[in-house]
Design an enzyme around this catalytic site. Structure first.
Site, PDB file in Angstrom:
ATOM      1  N   SER A   1     -34.052 -19.437  -9.691  1.00  9.31           N
ATOM      2  CA  SER A   1     -33.296 -20.692  -9.692  1.00  9.31           C
ATOM      3  C   SER A   1     -34.188 -21.895  -9.392  1.00  9.31           C
ATOM      4  CB  SER A   1     -32.170 -20.624  -8.651  1.00  9.31           C
ATOM      5  OG  SER A   1     -31.329 -19.527  -8.925  1.00  9.31           O
TER       6      SER A   1
HETATM    7  N1  SAM Z   1     -32.474 -14.756  -6.131  1.00  6.10           N
HETATM    8  C1  SAM Z   1     -33.318 -14.594  -7.286  1.00  6.10           C
HETATM    9  C2  SAM Z   1     -34.691 -15.166  -7.089  1.00  6.10           C
HETATM   10  O1  SAM Z   1     -34.970 -15.724  -6.014  1.00  6.10           O
HETATM   11  O2  SAM Z   1     -35.507 -15.013  -8.002  1.00  6.10           O
HETATM   12  C3  SAM Z   1     -32.719 -15.143  -8.550  1.00  6.10           C
HETATM   13  C4  SAM Z   1     -31.585 -14.314  -9.003  1.00  6.10           C
HETATM   14  S1  SAM Z   1     -31.123 -14.439 -10.691  1.00  6.10           S
HETATM   15  C5  SAM Z   1     -30.464 -16.061 -10.797  1.00  6.10           C
HETATM   16  C6  SAM Z   1     -29.693 -13.363 -10.606  1.00  6.10           C
HETATM   17  C7  SAM Z   1     -30.031 -11.897 -10.392  1.00  6.10           C
HETATM   18  O3  SAM Z   1     -28.836 -11.179 -10.120  1.00  6.10           O
HETATM   19  C8  SAM Z   1     -30.663 -11.239 -11.603  1.00  6.10           C
HETATM   20  O4  SAM Z   1     -31.894 -10.681 -11.254  1.00  6.10           O
HETATM   21  C9  SAM Z   1     -29.639 -10.150 -11.983  1.00  6.10           C
HETATM   22  O5  SAM Z   1     -30.234  -8.986 -12.511  1.00  6.10           O
HETATM   23  C10 SAM Z   1     -28.974  -9.893 -10.651  1.00  6.10           C
HETATM   24  N2  SAM Z   1     -27.667  -9.264 -10.711  1.00  6.10           N
HETATM   25  C11 SAM Z   1     -26.635  -9.485 -11.567  1.00  6.10           C
HETATM   26  N3  SAM Z   1     -25.594  -8.705 -11.257  1.00  6.10           N
HETATM   27  C12 SAM Z   1     -25.953  -7.964 -10.175  1.00  6.10           C
HETATM   28  C13 SAM Z   1     -25.318  -6.975  -9.376  1.00  6.10           C
HETATM   29  N4  SAM Z   1     -24.064  -6.550  -9.607  1.00  6.10           N
HETATM   30  N5  SAM Z   1     -25.999  -6.435  -8.348  1.00  6.10           N
HETATM   31  C14 SAM Z   1     -27.269  -6.832  -8.069  1.00  6.10           C
HETATM   32  N6  SAM Z   1     -27.927  -7.752  -8.791  1.00  6.10           N
HETATM   33  C15 SAM Z   1     -27.278  -8.315  -9.820  1.00  6.10           C
END
Ligand code: SAM
Length: 228
Positions: A79
């Site tokens: 993000s």
């Molecule tokens: N916090 C992260 C960073 O600092 O880089 C950015 C996160 S990115 C915007 C959203 C993440 O949520 C993705 O890596 C995606 O694979 C993960 N995601 C989506 N659904 C999920 C779930 N049910 N459980 C765990 N991770 C999930």
């Protein structure tokens, strides 16, 4: 940690240039985070310390301190720095909390949280991202972060309760298990809404009740899982 050494980059259409990532990071904190109203010295210090460029793919490093999100592969993103700071600030961490993050992605948000709380559990559904984030975090010496691979919408009942929960992917509703796992006095922040856009919402458990505050519009990738 000494991550501020100038790094040489080959530019396709110009001479070799030198990027001072530490100065770029300081400018990011001043112009994108502090200038927009985040004043907590602990939060600003954490953003000065964590080397964001080491959490993005090598070809993106030159953009790591820009004012926007970046691709980290598999259709996922790290993000915008300000949004990471805004969400972190709203958790009002004092240093002794156990925190749950859903959506490890690059591991950057987890690194920031680890400097502000005592223990961070972070869940990522993509095994490749979980593994890569684990390697980066271990290499940098963050030793109070535990990465779990799986569906974060279930939370981590065996580690609950959490004083803070942060969800970094969007869904139409907060997964009920995450609210159940929030400690008394705890805070949960999450982008809530459809795929077109969402609202950041802050939930607080106070006196057995859950209170909600609507914050600001955002656009996050979807939360995919049983309660996503
Ligand atoms: N916090 C992260 C960073 O600092 O880089 C950015 C996160 S990115 C915007 C959203 C993440 O949520 C993705 O890596 C995606 O694979 C993960 N995601 C989506 N659904 C999920 C779930 N049910 N459980 C765990 N991770 C999930």
């Amino acid at each position: 940690m000494g991550h501020g050494l100038p790094v040489e980059l080959n530019c396709l259409d110009g001479p070799v240039s030198t990027i001072d990532f530490e100065s770029a990071r300081r400018r990011m904190v001043e112009r994108q985070i502090a200038a927009r109203g985040i004043t907590s010295p602990r939060v600003l210090e954490a953003f000065l310390e964590v080397p964001r460029h080491l959490f993005v793919p090598p070809e993106q490093r030159v953009y790591a301190y820009q004012d926007g999100p970046l691709s980290i592969g598999l259709g996922q993103t790290i993000s915008q720095p300000y949004i990471v700071a805004y969400m972190t600030d709203k958790l009002a961490l004092q240093g002794d909390e156990k925190v749950l993050e859903i959506g490890t992605g690059s591991g950057y948000q987890a690194a920031i949280l680890s400097l502000l709380a005592s223990e961070v559990h972070t869940i990522e559904r993509h095994p490749e991202l979980a593994e890569l984030a684990g390697r980066v975090l271990e290499g940098l010496g963050y030793d109070n972060i535990i990465i779990h691979q799986g569906d974060g919408t279930q939370g981590l009942p065996e580690q609950a309760p959490f004083q803070a929960v942060i969800v970094t992917a969007a869904a139409p509703l907060v997964p009920p298990p995450l609210l159940d796992q929030l400690a008394e006095g705890g805070r949960l922040i999450m982008p809530v809404g459809g795929r077109g856009g969402q609202l950041l919402q802050l939930y607080r458990r106070e006196g057995g009740e859950i209170r909600r505050e609507d914050l600001t519009p955002v656009a996050f990738v979807p939360l995919i899982g049983e309660h996503g």
